[in-house]
Motif scaffolding. Structure first.
Motif, short mmCIF file in Angstrom:
data_model
loop_
_atom_site.label_atom_id
_atom_site.label_comp_id
_atom_site.label_asym_id
_atom_site.label_seq_id
_atom_site.Cartn_x
_atom_site.Cartn_y
_atom_site.Cartn_z
N ASP A 1 0.83 -1.20 0.00
CA ASP A 1 0.00 0.00 0.00
C ASP A 1 0.87 1.26 0.00
N TRP B 1 -8.95 -8.93 -1.75
CA TRP B 1 -9.46 -7.56 -1.80
C TRP B 1 -8.48 -6.55 -1.22
N ASP B 2 -7.76 -6.95 -0.16
CA ASP B 2 -6.82 -6.03 0.46
C ASP B 2 -5.79 -5.50 -0.54
N ARG C 1 -7.96 -3.55 -3.80
CA ARG C 1 -8.44 -2.19 -3.56
C ARG C 1 -7.37 -1.15 -3.86
N LEU D 1 -7.63 0.52 -7.32
CA LEU D 1 -8.71 1.41 -7.67
C LEU D 1 -8.28 2.87 -7.82
N ALA E 1 -14.45 -3.91 -9.63
CA ALA E 1 -14.79 -4.01 -8.20
C ALA E 1 -16.08 -4.81 -8.00
N HIS F 1 -15.31 -8.58 -8.56
CA HIS F 1 -14.35 -9.24 -7.68
C HIS F 1 -15.08 -10.23 -6.76
N TYR G 1 -16.84 -4.45 3.39
CA TYR G 1 -15.62 -3.66 3.27
C TYR G 1 -15.36 -3.26 1.82
N ALA G 2 -15.79 -4.07 0.88
CA ALA G 2 -15.69 -3.69 -0.52
C ALA G 2 -16.67 -2.56 -0.85
N SER H 1 -15.15 1.01 -0.74
CA SER H 1 -14.37 1.42 -1.91
C SER H 1 -15.25 1.64 -3.13
#
Length: 423
Positions: A284, A316-317, A320, A323, A339, A342, A349-350, A353
């Motif tokens: 990240d 997903w971590d 994301r 994006l 997205a 996915h 949590y998705a 975003s």
């Protein structure tokens, strides 16, 4: 807000009182909080005291809080003592805190007010007595740890000695402590840095394995405009086992501050590419560097390569992180599409975003529809978008805490149940 405040909503009451205070309607503001204060609930009394102090009425705030200090609650004592000290009553604050010297929290407060009270030497004597009263932590003769109360006695006594100009004594005390760092800062290293004892700090940094002393050394070198020296300090430590992991973020930030973006990205790339480095936090940070410096396509290429190395699977971590990079590449619609498709795209949590992507495209109704599928987990962001759409009542309803269900008749706690404010 006023109507809800009067119906027993504590946070609405608190905010309404603050707004009234800002309009200089002080007595109505106090009336709003009065029912809550009347219950004896400390948070209400504290809030009222903070308002009174902010309005320039500290004597009233002190009078309100004094009775609560008799409870002995450390949080109450800390607040009351600091309030007293701020308004010329530091000696009383010192006396109030003195019985709590064995607890680290109140000991910290005691040292903080001791200077204003003119009682540094008395605070030092109290702490020295606690150090001398320490006993071995266990029966093992090879164990050199102490059961020390307060646990931060060495640090606090060092603070007093430094304040008195007795720096060598402060350094000696910090060399005796067991916990060397708190919240990523090393007190001994910071002390040496404050007094420009660079060579001592350099020697200490060479033996301290967490990298916190290295951080202090690099910071003081940067302050002295020795940027190359600061970079070298980090790079040298990074060569130690696990060293890169501990200082890569700090080194990359230093490099960015001085315009060495390529070098900063190379540092984080090296860490992310190491056997233990490609975790969410590191990747990240690397992708953020790419995004902030106009290199979004390089960030996407890195994520593509990482995905391939992981068997073409992307949790997903990590997904994301794509994006914002895709948005920077004018691929917002494709980002929304991916997205949604996915495997984790339907999770709460998705939804955060995905809603941000939709809102950024001025598709607020769609963003709200996504968030409404998970109202409990997305309430705050959902309320924000509802407000943007002018749906104020819906936003309030979402944020409203549902009332507690009444207990069953056979509930042993039935006779203590109350739905009266603020409980």
């Amino acid at each position: 807000m006023e109507s809800r405040a009067r119906r027993g909503e504590w946070f609405c009451a608190l905010e309404w009182a603050r707004l009234l205070g800002e309009r200089q309607q002080y007595e109505p503001a106090l009336d709003v909080l009065a029912p809550y204060v009347a219950t004896g609930w400390w948070p209400a009394a504290q809030a009222r005291a903070e308002l009174l102090e902010g309005w320039g009425r500290p004597d009233e705030a002190i009078s309100l809080c004094r009775p609560y200090a008799q409870s002995g609650d450390p949080l109450v004592l800390d607040f009351v003592a600091r309030l007293l000290a701020r308004h010329g009553q530091a000696p009383e604050a010192f006396v109030l805190l003195q019985p709590g010297i064995e607890g680290w929290f109140l000991a910290q407060a005691l040292v903080d007010v001791a200077e204003a009270a003119g009682r540094d030497e008395e605070a030092a004597a109290l702490l020295q007595a606690r150090i001398e009263a320490a006993v071995p932590a266990c029966d093992d003769p090879d164990c050199h740890r102490l059961r020390l109360e307060p646990s931060n006695a060495f640090d606090l006594l060092a603070t007093v000695r430094e304040r008195q100009g007795r720096t060598d004594e402060a350094i000696a005390l910090l060399r005796r402590r067991e916990v060397t760092s708190v919240n990523g800062r090393d007190a001994l290293a910071d002390l040496l840095a404050r007094h420009d004892r660079i060579e001592e700090l350099r020697a200490y940094a060479a033996t301290e394995t967490l990298g916190h002393a290295v951080r202090s050394l690099a910071e003081v070198l940067e302050e002295h405009r020795d940027v190359e020296g600061a970079i070298s300090v980090y790079r040298t430590f990074a060569e130690e086992p696990d060293g890169m992991w501990r200082v890569a973020h700090l080194l990359s930030q230093l490099l960015v501050r001085h315009g060495l973006v390529d070098d900063a990205i190379a540092v984080m790339y090296t860490l992310a590419d190491s056997p233990y480095g490609a975790d969410e936090c590191v990747v990240d940070a690397l992708c953020t560097l790419y995004a902030e410096h106009g290199r979004a396509r390089e960030g996407l290429a890195y994520l593509d390569a990482l995905k391939e190395r992981r068997g073409c699977k992307e949790e997903w971590d990590f997904f994301r992180m794509r994006l914002p990079l895709m948005v920077d590449c004018d691929l917002r619609d494709e980002a929304i599409k991916q997205a949604r498709a996915h495997p984790e795209g339907g999770t709460w949590y998705a939804a955060w975003s995905l809603a941000d992507l939709l809102a950024g495209a001025s598709r607020l109704e769609e963003a709200v529809a996504v968030l409404e599928q998970h109202p409990a987990e997305t309430s705050h962001i959902l309320a924000r978008h509802l407000i943007d759409l002018g749906r104020i009542e819906d936003a309030v309803r979402i944020l409203q805490v549902p009332p507690s269900a009444a207990p069953a008749p056979d509930d042993p706690w039935n006779d203590t149940y109350s739905d009266e404010p603020p409980f």
